[in-house]
Design an enzyme around this catalytic site. Structure first.
Site, PDB file in Angstrom:
ATOM      1  CB  VAL A  59      -0.975   0.002   1.203  1.00  0.00           C
ATOM      2  CG1 VAL A  59      -1.729   1.318   1.296  1.00  0.00           C
ATOM      3  CG2 VAL A  59      -1.952  -1.160   1.094  1.00  0.00           C
ATOM      4  CB  CYS A  60       3.968   2.050   1.842  1.00  0.00           C
ATOM      5  SG  CYS A  60       3.371   1.514   3.460  1.00  0.00           S
ATOM      6  CB  SER A  61       5.496   0.715  -2.853  1.00  0.00           C
ATOM      7  OG  SER A  61       6.592   0.680  -1.977  1.00  0.00           O
TER       8      SER A  61
END
Length: 167
Positions: A59-61
């Site tokens: 999700v972060c990337s």
């Protein structure tokens, strides 16, 4: 103790980071980590901090960091002086992640919260020491927005779009 709107940003917040430099812009090139005294650097600025569980994670990337990269001009147009992404990863990993995302200069600061000290101090880290996903907006040393996501892989209130609406 969590941070709430109206609170002063703590006076002793220091992160670790590797300043971007043209001579070390290759992802295989390492700089030297230095301390970033956030309390001092951000005392008279409007700053958006968004924290996440870890560099190079799904999700972060795929969404969190790209959303801030895409919306950086809009944030700047709203008077934001600095944007910083924060995770428990060390400064080398955070620096490489910034390079992997094509971020040059200090457009977005990729900061390390060693051992999640800051996140733990505000109660926003898990038992393993991983940073929760959250966002904080500081304006001249005062917190004007501070919320954490309801779950690890949820991106609702800490996205760039949500912050643009909040400020």
């Amino acid at each position: 103790m969590s941070l709430n709107p109206g609170d002063q940003f703590p006076a002793d917040v220091v992160f670790s980071y590797i300043p971007w430099a043209e001579e070390s812009e290759d992802i295989k090139s390492c700089g030297i980590p230095i301390n970033f005294n956030a309390s001092k650097e951000w005392a008279n600025k409007k700053v958006v901090i968004f924290a996440l569980p870890g560099a190079f994670t799904p999700v972060c990337s795929a969404a969190h960091v790209p959303g801030y990269i895409e919306n950086l001009p809009k944030l700047k147009a709203k008077g934001v002086d600095a944007v910083a992404v924060l995770a428990y990863n060390d400064a080398y990993v955070m620096s490489a992640w910034g390079k992997a995302n094509g971020v040059k200069g200090d457009d977005i600061l990729f900061l390390s919260d060693p051992e999640a000290r800051f996140s733990k101090s505000i109660g926003w880290a898990d038992e393993e020491g991983r940073t929760y996903r959250y966002a904080i907006v500081i304006d001249n040393g005062k917190v004007i927005f501070a919320k954490k996501e309801r779950a690890k892989n949820v991106l609702e209130i800490s996205s760039a779009e949500a912050i643009l609406e909040a400020i």
